[in-house]
Scaffold this motif. Structure first.
Motif, PDB file in Angstrom:
ATOM      1  N   LEU B  94      -0.957  -2.340   8.824  1.00  0.00           N
ATOM      2  CA  LEU B  94      -1.769  -3.209   9.666  1.00  0.00           C
ATOM      3  C   LEU B  94      -1.169  -4.612   9.704  1.00  0.00           C
ATOM      4  CD1 LEU B  94      -4.294  -3.132  11.367  1.00  0.00           C
ATOM      5  CD2 LEU B  94      -5.552  -4.048   9.452  1.00  0.00           C
ATOM      6  N   TRP B  95      -0.721  -5.032   8.549  1.00  0.00           N
ATOM      7  CA  TRP B  95      -0.092  -6.361   8.494  1.00  0.00           C
ATOM      8  C   TRP B  95       1.097  -6.411   9.442  1.00  0.00           C
ATOM      9  CZ3 TRP B  95       3.090  -8.808   3.985  1.00  0.00           C
ATOM     10  CH2 TRP B  95       3.123 -10.195   4.172  1.00  0.00           C
ATOM     11  N   GLY B 100       2.315  -8.543  16.298  1.00  0.00           N
ATOM     12  CA  GLY B 100       2.292  -8.645  17.750  1.00  0.00           C
ATOM     13  C   GLY B 100       1.848  -7.388  18.471  1.00  0.00           C
ATOM     14  N   TRP B 101       2.104  -6.240  17.869  1.00  0.00           N
ATOM     15  CA  TRP B 101       1.748  -5.025  18.578  1.00  0.00           C
ATOM     16  C   TRP B 101       0.237  -4.962  18.830  1.00  0.00           C
ATOM     17  CZ3 TRP B 101       3.465  -1.607  21.739  1.00  0.00           C
ATOM     18  CH2 TRP B 101       2.714  -0.463  21.986  1.00  0.00           C
ATOM     19  N   ASP B 102      -0.541  -5.482  17.893  1.00  0.00           N
ATOM     20  CA  ASP B 102      -1.991  -5.364  18.027  1.00  0.00           C
ATOM     21  C   ASP B 102      -2.511  -6.100  19.257  1.00  0.00           C
ATOM     22  OD1 ASP B 102      -1.443  -7.854  17.030  1.00  0.00           O
ATOM     23  OD2 ASP B 102      -3.149  -7.901  15.655  1.00  0.00           O
ATOM     24  N   ALA B 240       4.032   0.593  13.604  1.00  0.00           N
ATOM     25  CA  ALA B 240       2.955   0.558  12.620  1.00  0.00           C
ATOM     26  C   ALA B 240       2.187   1.867  12.638  1.00  0.00           C
ATOM     27  CB  ALA B 240       2.015  -0.602  12.918  1.00  0.00           C
ATOM     28  N   VAL B 241       2.098   2.462  13.807  1.00  0.00           N
ATOM     29  CA  VAL B 241       1.362   3.715  13.937  1.00  0.00           C
ATOM     30  C   VAL B 241       2.155   4.856  13.314  1.00  0.00           C
ATOM     31  CG1 VAL B 241       0.384   5.323  15.581  1.00  0.00           C
ATOM     32  CG2 VAL B 241       0.226   2.884  16.001  1.00  0.00           C
ATOM     33  N   ALA B 242       3.432   4.913  13.652  1.00  0.00           N
ATOM     34  CA  ALA B 242       4.276   5.955  13.070  1.00  0.00           C
ATOM     35  C   ALA B 242       4.242   5.859  11.554  1.00  0.00           C
ATOM     36  CB  ALA B 242       5.704   5.812  13.578  1.00  0.00           C
ATOM     37  N   ALA B 243       4.277   4.637  11.060  1.00  0.00           N
ATOM     38  CA  ALA B 243       4.258   4.460   9.615  1.00  0.00           C
ATOM     39  C   ALA B 243       2.958   4.987   9.032  1.00  0.00           C
ATOM     40  CB  ALA B 243       4.455   2.991   9.268  1.00  0.00           C
ATOM     41  N   LEU B 244       1.873   4.694   9.703  1.00  0.00           N
ATOM     42  CA  LEU B 244       0.590   5.198   9.216  1.00  0.00           C
ATOM     43  C   LEU B 244       0.562   6.722   9.303  1.00  0.00           C
ATOM     44  CD1 LEU B 244      -2.210   4.424   8.172  1.00  0.00           C
ATOM     45  CD2 LEU B 244      -3.013   4.504  10.511  1.00  0.00           C
ATOM     46  N   PHE B 245       1.230   7.247  10.328  1.00  0.00           N
ATOM     47  CA  PHE B 245       1.264   8.699  10.496  1.00  0.00           C
ATOM     48  C   PHE B 245       1.966   9.384   9.332  1.00  0.00           C
ATOM     49  CE2 PHE B 245       0.740   9.292  15.376  1.00  0.00           C
ATOM     50  CZ  PHE B 245      -0.470   8.638  15.295  1.00  0.00           C
TER      51      PHE B 245
END
Ligand code: NA
Ligand code: NA
Lengths: 89, 508, 161, 110, 118, 921
Positions: B94-95, B100-102, B240-245
């Protein structure tokens, strides 16, 4: 007597629904099929009411009301699509 | 404290709700709330992990109904490990996104919290259908995270991802339906008891249902032949999403572990140890194929995706061995691969953006900005991923190797060691291509976005976690091995869940 | 009054519908029905810029009776035609010029036409001055137009001025 | 009295179902969409209406009087013409050859 | 009755699977819709079939499974229906966006160049 | 103290690494500090080592995997540590003059220190796992060092190759270590080394041995893994001097020595180790002769000498071990100095190609002398250290036991290798310092800076000192090291330089003579400069890697062809497989009873079946399929009605309506028809799969639902009214028993709305069809629909309120609210609706969820778990007591989320606008 008429009535509606199904499949146009589906819904209402009568149950009622009130939404939406291509403009 | 087991679900839900109520344009507030929730989750998960270390299973009866009537949450070591892995990964992800993506993806923060809610719920619930519900929560949130702000190829791979997962979920419902039809229960502990008591004549349908479950879980965990969708989807996801995935495949692993130790585990009578014979060869094959994919990966994000895939496959080998020791090693490896896999995706994005033209292509040459810093980070990540000492990957792989019994060592060792070598070769050549070679026209200064503190910081934090995991490998491995021991003896879990009594009193 | 009960008829309808639904006349539900009768039309108001204002309830009542009777006739008529030889049918379209201008009136007219003997309203011209009606069996178009205009449109013009 | 009422109920049920059946028969049998349109619109009124009336009467005889079925009729009366209207419009839209000329005194682009 | 329902479910599954394996996004969506009908009926039927025994308690009847159909699968199906709807919505929108971006409604994002290998 | 010894290089590596590039001098000083401080510490510990006790320290790290920071300084470790630190110090000094301004000194030295630490850790590791850890660390850090000049292709390739080969060995070592641990029950060296007999007797011994030897052979560049080493010469010379004389490559032989007590003693060990050593000895030496690159020659020479050492350890006699250890030391000294000399030559002339060098003794007399002395040591000329260990080797070669072939082979190999060694040493000296040249060099060579020469001087002096007075210089070191390997079995040996005219001496002489003859013979017979030597090993390796990558890529593309169809068919097939397998060994029993089919059910069944099949048949015409599928939905709803599930029927109906609307909205942006699929075969295949799936599901379902079931639902039924407070059990389950499911469900629903919102808010899409003309206001339907709205609201509220006791509830009610509003959208258009109904739907979703969440949390206040429902009867004046279940409040949340979620989806779909810049499809 009532039971017999109930059964006959239900049979008639069932037959009617079969006829609707025939039209639904035959077409030829989309409007024909929309109409057939709409009629199928309407006949269903009657069938539900009759079933409620036969089983002396009230649980079919809600479905009947909802179909009566909102069953035509499908018809409208489909027709609108045929008319305009875009159902919400 | 009594409500601790449900907090991992409610906290992100609350955060998501608050985020929905705060206008989207107040991005700073959104960031703050999101990060706060993630930090809170880390604290909660850590507390749960400490609590669970007494070897007990904390049961939370939602709605104050007995477990088999309502829905029970149960937190044991395994759940705690998964929760901790998730929250430790989520916070840096999330950090990173706050770099910027958020801003670019509508509802990013909300969806992120929902994703956490779904994951945490899935890790905690002791109910087969509730598991489905949380699956769906996290899946639909993941669709959103993947597709929000997406266009082009990302949308297309998103379409495949969505369709594939909906199919899998449908299959899951079939399986749960059958299981209910055969056992008359949904609570896993209750189902386990009923399965164990199942007469042999009725075992076959139940086996079929269990088989369907296995297919679904393996599709989520990306096991051969169900993983083909993964690399492209992950490679196309926002960083960030891929990382969370990286934790999503682990969810599949978790569910296999949970359901097939608890319900179809050693004590399941006719259905005992149903899954393991399938998992060992398939996991091995997946590992090999994933490694080949990594070897041939044309871009660094694909490389990262294959590495994540390989790590899940490695876990399946641990699962297939099904001994306490192997499971313990596997769980350690799971922690490692989740964190480092996440770091790899973040890093891939940093690298991609700091090259002038070539993006993350490993085929093309380019100039790299911030070569030293990124190179160093890549180096640490690579050492860890390849399972080289002294970082966490080594600890995990070594313990796993050590847990392979003599009889199977003859073919599992060569696979694990051989794939490690291939990964090493792949990473070395990627590193050499990215950091050691230059080519092409350099972009004019200013064309490359500068490194943002959040992004570098987040990546470093994840890498540091990998290092800490190795530094404190002693207690961590001890914990995961205890968790493994807990898993192979599910009776305690079953008793805890079925024995949990609703609180008497004024209710209803 | 107008502010709180913008559409009294609608309010009545809601009141009745509620009581029909709950199928009880408990004081609680009567009160609730009253509250809803005020509240729901107000909510619906957000979407409706104009409200139906009906006059001449007597005329309206008479029209209802006429229509119900026509429905019965219509069913028999249509059934006869359906069961008869199809080749004997002379279906056809007729544009019926409208004198009524009230939207609700036009809608009611179209509905009535659809439900009554052998006719289905099919299209309203964009200027809302003509209604296209399909006749299952059309012998004399002018007579048909005249019948619709006198039997339904005239009373409707009184109800929806 | 009771018998008469019962007879009435039977009549309502049978008549309603007969109308509905005929309507659907028409839908199946007739040759073009506009002819077919006539039957079902009627069925939804008298066919279902008859059944509902019969049902209400019967329930009243059973000592559980209920007017709720009226609601169904109410909604059907409101919605059935709209359905028919739109299906007709759709039919006109989908096949230009069915469309009659514009209203008298107007251009052809109506 | 059990057999008939099973056959219906089977037909839905077969039809759904066939459509699921088509190449166009909308076909897949239709297939998934059929599959979700199937799964809803299946879960529902797992509580066993009962005619005219709704799970609505009545003072006159004992609250037992002899008098009422199994309410639990019904509750599950309700949840499943809702979730399936949500998923369908998202899939639809994704399909539309994909079609819009890639100018093809082929699930692989582009029209097949050569004949598909079976 | 051992910990400190180990920590110093790592800490300093970190410090040095963080220095900026221009801080060259501080970096060098700091880096130099590491080995010097290490040597001091080592010296402090020397007495303990010499006494035979050694030094130990233990710090637990990961006890669960038997890995502790166990350090252990015995004689062997002490000797190697000295070597690593001593030569390391010289290398730092040398390197600080060697590197030029373009090279980042801090980075280089940091890598070097990292490597030094890894080596040090490996030699003093007291735990096999720890040893393996440091082993791999040396591979990693050497990768960085070899590839230091990464702008050069050969450096990159060399580094990667070295990493791959030695990394592979490291992985093998892990396996070996685990096996040893299994045999002995511990990874602690003390235990393992004491368990020699036990290990040899174990059935796992051959595997353990082979795995360990793989590590040894790869690291020490033994045949057939030797090829990486010459390519590692692309590294800066200090790296070569360090890695390939004293450290990296010595790690292999160190391990051989380290584990000698545990592994040696079997025939397998003997044949494998000495065989490989002998071959390497010859192959390396022979190839060395034909190198043109100075460093290449030295590299092959290194391979050969490592072969010699390996051979000695393979022979395994105590004396051979001593000889091996001795040669390790000697080789380190002369080889390091030779590499440094080569570096100086390279530095001064700009080339290392012997074909262009020559006559350098004139310009670099001092360096030349040093290099010549070192070369002579390498050749094994008396009075130099190389001679001594070589003579010990000859002695041992003569005493080989075992097969005759082996005995003669090794003795012959020894002489032959001696000759080759002389030959390449000669070539080194002759081609560089004598004869014509240098040619084609672009600078004037002169003696290097003073401090760059000092390391060479020191090493050459050591060569001489050891060669002349071994007993005074090297004896104690060797003694200690030998004790570390052999324990109390250290044999008596003499380190005198003269043992008389015995056979070994004759062998030495013969080798010397043969070598000289060979060199000059070769020069005369063939054009030595014309020999172009190409590494077949390297070519093979590169080809293999490239081929592997290519094949991997092909396979991957084959499997992952990006086709969703394939992925889905695989899932279906997997499910089929796992669903069917259980029945291969047991039958599906249809044991139970069926209920009769009510007549109405036939109707529903028929409609459902026919419409389902029709949907498939018509699927390519999408609108049509949609209409037909409406009938399927109706049939399913009716089935629910018939089978006593009114709530389900209602929900199914309503969802159906919204779904159709959504599908139509999307269909506007999708082609009206599915393109035909070209492959008939695929369609048939899919049909077969589909039928199998359908048949399987149906059979299983039938088998299950005809047998009796004992379900938890009986208790739920019983508890529903008294404790759940509702008589519609389904609803009580939804909001109470399984309210948590519902919470998740509405979350899903709300999220779906958000996802659609996120995907469409800014999307601009061109509709597929667009009917010209302004939209028809549809006055008549519009009027009716607006009239209907308040009534529908009433029905919605009604269904909501009674849901707990009769069919209905928040979800159904929410949809009953949403559907008429949807109708308004359809009839009035999006713009109209947005003006009048501009709710912030996401926020309403949030509110609904908040309500649901807080209801659950409310029970915390009363000390109950989340979502414990509380029913209370609130007395309201006039109305009497009204039941106020907290579940009802929860249901309000459901209601809000469902209504807002569905409207958000529909509204967003409706609000899509065409692209700004038209553009036809
Ligand atoms: Na409760
Ligand atoms: Na639109």
């Amino acid at each position: 007597m009532i039971q017999t008429s109930l059964n006959i009535a239900m049979g008639a509606f069932a037959l009617a629904m079969v006829l609707n199904l025939y039209r639904l499949l035959r077409g030829p146009g989309i409007p024909d099929r929309i109409l057939a589906l709409d009629t199928l819904y309407v006949n269903t209402i009657a069938l539900l009411v009759l079933a409620g009568l036969r089983d002396t149950s009230t649980i079919y009622f809600e479905a009947a009301v909802v179909i009566a009130m909102l069953g035509f939404v499908g018809t409208i939406v489909l027709s609108k699509f045929v008319i305009r291509g875009d159902i919400v403009e | 404290m009594a409500h601790l087991p449900i907090l991992p679900v409610l906290l992100p839900l609350l955060a998501a709700i608050v985020l929905l109520l705060v206008p989207t344009r107040r991005i700073a507030v959104h960031r703050f709330i999101g990060l706060l929730s993630c930090a809170g989750l880390v604290a909660v998960a850590a507390t749960l992990a400490l609590q669970a270390d007494d070897g007990g299973t904390r049961v939370y009866l939602v709605g104050n109904w007995a477990a088999e009537l309502g829905i029970a949450l149960a937190a044991d070591r395994l759940s705690a490990i998964m929760l901790l892995a998730t929250s430790l990964l989520a916070l840096p992800c999330l950090w990173f996104a706050t770099g910027g993506w958020d801003r670019r993806a509508l509802h990013f923060h909300v969806l992120f919290q929902f994703q956490l809610m779904g994951l945490n719920g899935a890790f905690l619930t002791a109910d087969l259908f509730n598991l489905f519900v949380f699956f769906e929560v996290l899946l639909i949130a993941s669709y959103g995270l993947l597709l929000s702000g997406a266009r082009g190829a990302r949308v297309r791979s998103g379409l495949q991802y969505v369709a594939f997962n909906i199919t899998a979920s449908t299959l899951y419902l079939f399986a749960v339906g059958y299981i209910y039809g055969l056992t008359g229960a949904l609570n896993m502990a209750e189902v386990a008891v009923r399965v164990a008591a199942m007469p042999a004549a009725e075992a076959a349908p139940l086996k079929a249902a269990a088989g369907l479950l296995l297919v679904v879980f393996c599709a989520k965990a990306a096991l051969l032949p169900l993983y083909f969708w993964l690399p492209e989807t992950y490679a196309r996801s926002p960083a960030a999403v891929a990382a969370l995935f990286a934790v999503m495949t682990k969810l599949g692993v978790y569910t296999v572990l949970r359901v097939f130790t608890l319900v179809f585990g050693a004590d399941a009578g006719e259905l005992a140890n149903l899954a393991w014979p399938w998992l060992l060869p398939l996991g091995t094959a997946t590992l090999v194929l994933a490694t080949l994919g990594a070897l041939a990966a044309p871009s660094i994000r694909l490389l990262a995706a294959y590495l994540v895939l390989g790590s899940a496959a490695t876990l399946f080998i641990a699962l297939g061995l099904a001994s306490a020791e192997a499971l313990g090693a596997g769980l350690y490896y799971l922690l490692h691969s989740t964190l480092v896999g996440g770091a790899m995706f973040l890093l891939a994005d940093l690298i991609r953006r700091n090259r002038d033209n070539a993006g993350d292509s490993l085929r093309k040459l380019d100039h790299m900005k911030h070569r030293t810093l990124l190179g160093l980070m890549f180096f640490v990540a690579a050492v860890s991923v390849a399972g080289l000492p002294p970082l966490s990957g080594f600890v995990g792989k070594f313990s796993l190797l050590a847990a392979v019994p003599d009889a199977q060592a003859g073919w599992i060792w060569p696979v694990i060691l051989g794939t490690s070598l291939m990964v090493l070769v792949a990473l070395a050549s990627a590193a050499s291509q990215l950091f050691w070679r230059e080519g092409g026209e350099p972009a004019p200064p200013g064309a490359i976005p500068r490194l943002r503190v959040q992004e570098v910081g987040a990546t470093l934090v994840l890498l540091a976690m990998g290092v800490l995991l190795s530094l404190f490998g002693g207690p961590v491995l001890r914990y995961t091995q205890d968790a493994g021991a807990q898993l192979v003896a599910p009776a305690a879990y079953i008793d805890a869940v079925r024995g949990a009594l609703p609180k008497p009193g004024v209710a209803p | 009054m107008k502010r709180w009960l913008p559409a009294p008829l609608l309010s009545v309808a809601v009141f009745v519908v509620w009581l029909l639904l709950v199928a009880t006349t408990d004081l609680a539900h009567v009160l609730l029905a009253a509250v809803l009768a005020v509240f729901l039309p107000l909510v619906a108001q957000r979407l409706r810029e104009d409200t139906a204002h009906m006059r001449r309830p007597g005329v309206a009542a008479r029209l209802v009776v006429v229509v119900l009777w026509d429905i019965v006739l219509s069913n028999i008529e249509v059934a006869r035609r359906i069961l008869g030889r199809e080749s004997k049918m002379r279906p056809g379209f007729v544009w019926i010029p409208l004198d009524i201008t009230n939207r609700h009136g036009i809608s009611a007219l179209a509905g009535i036409i659809t439900m009554t003997p052998g006719t289905v309203s099919s299209e309203l011209s964009p200027d809302q001055r003509h209604l296209l009606v399909h006749f299952l069996h059309l012998e004399d178009a002018d007579a048909a137009i005249a019948q619709i205009k006198t039997r339904y449109e005239a009373p409707l013009r009184e109800v929806f001025p | 009295m009771n018998f008469a009422l019962e007879l009435l109920v039977c009549f309502l049920l049978l008549a309603g179902s007969a109308f509905a059946l005929v309507a659907s028969w028409g839908l199946a049998k007739l040759g073009d969409i506009f002819k077919r349109l006539h039957g079902p619109t009627k069925a939804s009124t008298l066919g279902v209406g008859g059944v509902l009336l019969g049902a209400m009467l019967w329930q009243a005889m059973q000592g559980t009087p209920s007017l709720r079925e009226l609601l169904i009729t109410l909604f059907l009366f409101m919605t059935a013409p709209v359905s028919a209207y739109l299906v007709a419009r759709a039919a006109l839209a989908s096949d230009a050859s069915l469309r009659p000329g514009p209203p008298p005194g107007q251009d052809g682009d109506a | 009755m059990e057999l008939a329902l099973s056959i219906f479910i089977g037909t839905l599954v077969a039809s759904g699977v066939y459509l699921l394996l088509r190449a166009r996004s909308f076909d897949i969506i239709l297939g998934l819709t059929l599959l979700s009908y199937a799964v809803n009926l299946l879960i529902f039927s797992m509580g066993r079939l009962a005619v005219a025994k709704p799970p609505i308690l009545d003072k006159a009847l004992d609250p037992t499974l002899a008098n009422h159909s199994d309410p639990l699968p019904q509750a599950l199906v309700l949840t499943a229906i809702v979730i399936a709807f949500a998923m369908t919505a998202v899939l639809l929108v994704t399909a539309v966006r994909s079609r819009s971006d890639s100018r093809s409604d082929h699930v692989d994002g582009s029209e097949p160049r050569r004949e598909d290998r079976p | 103290m051992l910990g400190l010894l180990l920590a110093i290089p790592f800490v300093l590596a970190l410090v040095v690494g963080m220095l900026p590039d221009r801080q060259r001098r501080p970096a060098a000083w700091l880096a130099g500090l590491a080995p010097v401080a290490g040597l001091v510490l080592l010296a402090l510990m020397t007495p303990d080592v010499m006494s035979g006790e050694g030094v130990r320290s233990l710090l637990p790290w990961i006890p669960a995997m038997g890995l502790d920071l166990s350090l252990r300084l015995d004689g062997l470790a002490w000797m190697f540590a000295g070597l690593v630190l001593g030569i390391g110090a010289l290398i730092v000094l040398y390197a600080s003059y060697y590197l030029d301004a373009n090279d980042s000194m801090p980075r280089f030295l940091a890598f070097l220190l990292l490597f030094m630490g890894a080596m040090l850790g490996m030699v003093i590791a007291g735990n096999l796992v720890l040893l393996a850890v440091f082993w791999e660390l040396t591979s990693i850090s050497s990768f960085l060092l070899i590839g230091f000049w990464n702008h050069r292709q050969d450096a990159r390739d060399g580094a990667r190759m070295a990493l791959a080969i030695t990394g592979a060995g490291g992985l093998a070592l892990l396996g070996g270590v685990i096996l040893l641990g299994r045999i002995t029950g511990s990874y602690e060296l003390d235990v393992v080394l004491a368990s020699g007999p036990q290990i040899l007797a174990s059935p796992l011994y051959p595997y353990a041995l082979v795995l360990v030897l793989l590590a040894v052979f790869t690291k020490s560049a033994q045949f057939p893994f030797q090829f990486w080493l010459p390519h590692a010469m692309a590294a800066p010379t200090p790296v070569s001097a360090y890695l390939h004389s004293a450290t990296m490559v010595k790690a292999g032989v160190f391990l051989l020595a380290r584990l000698h007590p545990a592994l040696a003693g079997s025939d397998l060990f003997f044949y494998l180790v000495s065989g490989v050593g002998a071959i390497t000895l010859l192959v390396g030496a022979w190839h060395a002769i034909f190198q043109h690159d100075l460093k290449g020659l030295l590299a092959y020479s290194t391979i050969s000498h490592l072969g010699l050492i390996t051979l000695l350890f393979g022979l395994s006699t105590p004396m051979a071990v001593v000889a091996g250890l001795f040669h390790i030391l000697n080789h380190a000294t002369f080889k390091a100095s030779l590499f440094m000399a080569a570096g100086i030559i390279d530095h001064e002339t700009g080339t290392r190609d012997m074909r262009r060098l020559g006559g350098l003794l004139r310009v670099l007399p001092y360096t030349g002398i040093l290099a010549i002395i070192a070369s002579l040591a390498m050749a094994g000329v008396p009075l130099l250290n190389g001679f001594l260990s070589k003579e010990m080797f000859f002695t041992e070669a003569l005493e080989v036991r075992g097969h005759m072939f082996m005995r003669w082979g090794i003795a012959g190999a020894a002489v032959l290798a001696g000759a080759f060694g002389v030959a390449y040493s000669l070539r080194f000296v002759h081609d560089t310092f004598f004869g014509d040249g240098p040619v084609r060099i672009d600078r004037t060579p002169h003696e290097p800076p003073r401090f760059m020469r000092i390391p060479v001087e020191i090493l050459v002096i050591l060569c001489l000192a050891v060669g002349i007075a071994p007993a005074l210089t090297i004896a104690p070191v060797l003694q200690a090291a030998a004790q570390g390997v052999l324990g109390d079995n250290v044999p008596y040996y003499s380190l005198s330089i003269w043992h008389g005219f015995n056979t070994p001496f004759m062998m030495s002489l013969a080798g010397l003579a043969a070598g000289i003859a060979l060199y000059f013979g070769i020069r005369r017979l063939i054009d030595l400069y014309g020999v172009s030597y190409d590494s077949r090993g390297r070519r093979l390796y590169e080809w293999k890697v490239a081929e592997a990558v290519r094949l991997a890529g092909k396979l991957t593309a084959r499997l992952e062809n990006g086709s969703l169809q394939r992925y889905l068919v695989l899932m279906v097939l997997s499910a089929l497989a796992l669903g069917i397998v259980p029945f291969l060994s047991s039958d599906l029993v249809f044991s139970g009873r069926s209920q009769p089919m009510p007549p109405l059910a036939w109707l529903v069944w028929g409609i459902g079946m026919v419409a389902t099949v029709a949907t498939v048949v018509l699927h390519r015409r999408r609108l049509l399929a949609l209409v037909v599928m409406g009938a399927v939905g109706l049939a399913v709803s009716l089935a629910f009605v018939l089978l006593s599930a009114p709530d389900l029927a209602l929900t199914q109906l309503l969802v159906e309506m919204v779904t159709i609307a959504l599908m139509l909205l999307s269909l506007n942006y999708l082609p009206a028809e599915s393109a035909p699929e070209p492959s008939r075969l695929r369609r048939w295949r899919d049909a077969v799969i589909a039928l199998a799936a359908g048949g399987g599901v149906a059979a299983l379902a039938y088998a299950i639902i005809t047998r009796p079931l004992d379900t938890v639902a009986s208790q739920i039924l019983a508890l529903s009214l008294p404790e759940g407070g509702g008589s519609n059990v389904v609803n009580v389950i939804l909001v109470d028993f399984r309210g948590f499911d519902t919470l998740g469900e509405i979350a899903v629903f709300g999220i779906a709305g958000l996802v659609v919102h996120a995907m469409l808010r800014r999307a601009r899409m061109l509709p597929e069809r667009r009917v010209e003309g302004s939209p028809d206001p549809l006055v008549i339907p519009n009027t009716v629909a607006r009239l209907l709205l308040p009534l529908a609201l009433a029905v919605s509220l009604y269904l909501f309120l009674r849901g707990h006791n009769l069919p209905g509830g928040g979800f159904i009610a929410g949809l009953v609210l949403a559907v008429p509003v949807l109708l308004q959208y359809v009839l009035s258009g999006n713009e109209y609706m947005e003006q009048r109904l501009g709710f912030d739907y996401p926020r309403v979703i949030g509110l609904g969820l908040l309500l649901a969440l807080l209801t659950g949390v409310g029970s915390w206040v009363l000390g109950y778990p989340y979502m414990t429902s509380h029913t209370d009867y609130v007395a309201v004046p006039l109305l009497g007591k009204l039941p106020m279940a907290s579940a009802l409040v929860f249901d309000i949340g459901v209601y809000l989320v469902v209504a807002a979620g569905s409207l958000l989806m529909l509204g967003m779909m409706a609000a899509v606008r065409p692209p700004l810049h038209g553009g036809a499809r």
